[in-house]
Design a protein around this motif. Sequence first.
Motif, PDB file in Angstrom:
ATOM      1  N   SER A   1      -4.079  -5.070   2.798  1.00 32.50           N
ATOM      2  CA  SER A   1      -3.112  -5.660   3.586  1.00 32.50           C
ATOM      3  C   SER A   1      -3.593  -6.344   4.899  1.00 32.50           C
ATOM      4  O   SER A   1      -3.839  -5.533   5.744  1.00 32.50           O
ATOM      5  CB  SER A   1      -2.210  -4.338   3.776  1.00 32.50           C
TER       6      SER A   1
ATOM      7  N   ASN B   1      -3.190   4.083  -6.213  1.00 37.13           N
ATOM      8  CA  ASN B   1      -2.619   2.659  -5.595  1.00 37.13           C
ATOM      9  C   ASN B   1      -2.878   2.749  -4.036  1.00 37.13           C
ATOM     10  O   ASN B   1      -2.370   3.491  -3.334  1.00 37.13           O
ATOM     11  CB  ASN B   1      -1.092   2.760  -5.976  1.00 37.13           C
TER      12      ASN B   1
ATOM     13  N   LEU C   1      -2.997   1.010  -0.316  1.00 39.19           N
ATOM     14  CA  LEU C   1      -2.692  -0.069   0.756  1.00 39.19           C
ATOM     15  C   LEU C   1      -3.831   0.003   1.707  1.00 39.19           C
ATOM     16  O   LEU C   1      -4.023   1.215   2.720  1.00 39.19           O
ATOM     17  CB  LEU C   1      -1.297   0.295   1.356  1.00 39.19           C
TER      18      LEU C   1
ATOM     19  N   SER D   1       2.096   0.045   5.932  1.00 38.78           N
ATOM     20  CA  SER D   1       1.231   0.603   5.188  1.00 38.78           C
ATOM     21  C   SER D   1       1.339   2.028   5.288  1.00 38.78           C
ATOM     22  O   SER D   1       1.572   2.999   4.272  1.00 38.78           O
ATOM     23  CB  SER D   1      -0.008   0.053   5.002  1.00 38.78           C
TER      24      SER D   1
ATOM     25  N   CYS E   1       0.101  -4.866   9.663  1.00 45.48           N
ATOM     26  CA  CYS E   1      -0.062  -4.473   8.382  1.00 45.48           C
ATOM     27  C   CYS E   1      -0.394  -3.018   8.049  1.00 45.48           C
ATOM     28  O   CYS E   1       0.231  -2.345   7.194  1.00 45.48           O
ATOM     29  CB  CYS E   1      -1.005  -5.262   7.491  1.00 45.48           C
TER      30      CYS E   1
ATOM     31  N   TYR F   1       5.330  -2.561   0.066  1.00 43.33           N
ATOM     32  CA  TYR F   1       4.257  -1.789  -0.058  1.00 43.33           C
ATOM     33  C   TYR F   1       5.034  -0.406  -0.613  1.00 43.33           C
ATOM     34  O   TYR F   1       4.192   0.155  -1.337  1.00 43.33           O
ATOM     35  CB  TYR F   1       3.771  -1.479   1.311  1.00 43.33           C
TER      36      TYR F   1
ATOM     37  N   ALA G   1      -2.994   5.282   1.725  1.00 42.98           N
ATOM     38  CA  ALA G   1      -3.110   4.198   2.950  1.00 42.98           C
ATOM     39  C   ALA G   1      -4.535   4.373   3.671  1.00 42.98           C
ATOM     40  O   ALA G   1      -5.015   5.333   4.126  1.00 42.98           O
ATOM     41  CB  ALA G   1      -2.005   4.478   4.050  1.00 42.98           C
TER      42      ALA G   1
ATOM     43  N   LEU H   1      -3.788  -3.319  -2.737  1.00 40.73           N
ATOM     44  CA  LEU H   1      -2.965  -4.398  -1.657  1.00 40.73           C
ATOM     45  C   LEU H   1      -4.144  -4.446  -0.503  1.00 40.73           C
ATOM     46  O   LEU H   1      -3.788  -3.222   0.269  1.00 40.73           O
ATOM     47  CB  LEU H   1      -1.636  -4.279  -1.373  1.00 40.73           C
TER      48      LEU H   1
END
Length: 465
Positions: free
Chosen positions: A340, A95, A97, A271, A267, A458, A288, A338
Amino acid sequence: MERTNAWSKYTSEKDLKKVMAFGEDYRKFLSQCKTERECIDFFVEKAEKAGYINLEDAIEKNTKLKAGDKVYAVNKGKMMAVFNIGSESLENGLNILGAHIDSPRMDLKQNPLYEDSDIAMLDTHYYGGIKKYQWVTIPLALHGVLVKKTGEVVKVNVGEDASDPVFGISDLLIHLAADQMDKKGAKVVEGEDLNIIVGSIPGFDKKGEKEKESVKKNILKLLKEKYDIEEEDFISAEIEVVPAGEARDFGFDRSMILGYGHDDRVCAYPSFMALLNTTKKLSKTACALLVDKEEIGSVGATGMQSKFFENTLAELFNLMGDYSELKLRRALTNCKVLSSDVSAAFDPNYASAFEKNNSAYLGRGLVFNKYTGARGKSGSNDASAEYVGEVRAIMDKDKVCWQTAELGKVDQGGGGTIAYIMGNYNMQVIDSGVAVLSMHAPCEIISKVDLYEALLGYEAFIKYA
């Protein structure tokens, strides 16, 4: 479909203090970190204090990594990946960011210093999309590094301390600006006219006569005395010209922050903090990814188009004793992201550039852009309906305030993010971020509640995606 204003969540004094405190921490970060290198230095210090280990050290010691470990990797001082390793195999994906830490600015050219009409000046080349006329007559600072032939790195930061001088670009007085005022906005100030004034005291010989280029010589003398910098050292320098001064609370109610570099540090900061705030063990590994060069196409060794992330993931597999090329490919495909990045906030002063039903609004929470691009979605990643539905469910599960948007009217302009590059790996990816007023101006504006909702969003993504 109008979204709820996020401030309505924070009716108690205790909850409101959380929003304001996080906003204050971010304001200090934004004031301190005006270049990519400064951002990475800040994040590395925070990560190490939180118990993250350097991937290079782990490789050198052949440290075996396992679920629960926290690792970071830095690429050339301007790009960074931070990992919270989960219990599932990396093969199942991460996952992610992903945000960028570069911002529009001016860079000094490699042969920048010259004298004209008894004024010493520095020649610049602007970086990213800017309205050039916005950068004149404002106080500017110099940030960056200069590398000498010996390999010594000299850090430069002039214009931020109250005792420092500041610099700037002159503009033509209105009394003589008849021709200038008839020009189009793109031509009011030309790129080659973005020259920074840095000094005006000449030197004189024993007869009291001014020496040739003596103002320039005087500046070089000062640089040598203060920084041990010689003119040739500019050839191997990365000096960025940025607005001087701290970010400030904005508005009587202090609900907003005015500052340089919200795009995209507004962002990047949440994150990074979302990973640090995640203390429970995760199933899927969270990452991240903080990158450089987005403002000029994500190119180069420290941009998203580099192989840094792919190579770093391979190193993680290896230290977990599970590397294979096929598993690496499967991991990249199975990632959820995402991307960001900021979105354009609806501006009532320029309402004609926006389409109200599909715009982002200050104070209405985290923004999701299914697609960016220009005109017919050119240059865009277009998230699938299935992935949008999944992200919606995640946000609602943790009661995150969120909204959807496009980047203004269809044929008005456009822009891009790193999303399409991550999509090239077959990852599921959607743009998400914070709405910004005056985007790409020397000073931009964001809402503190949108920043806080981004953090919550997030964190929810890391837990549930």
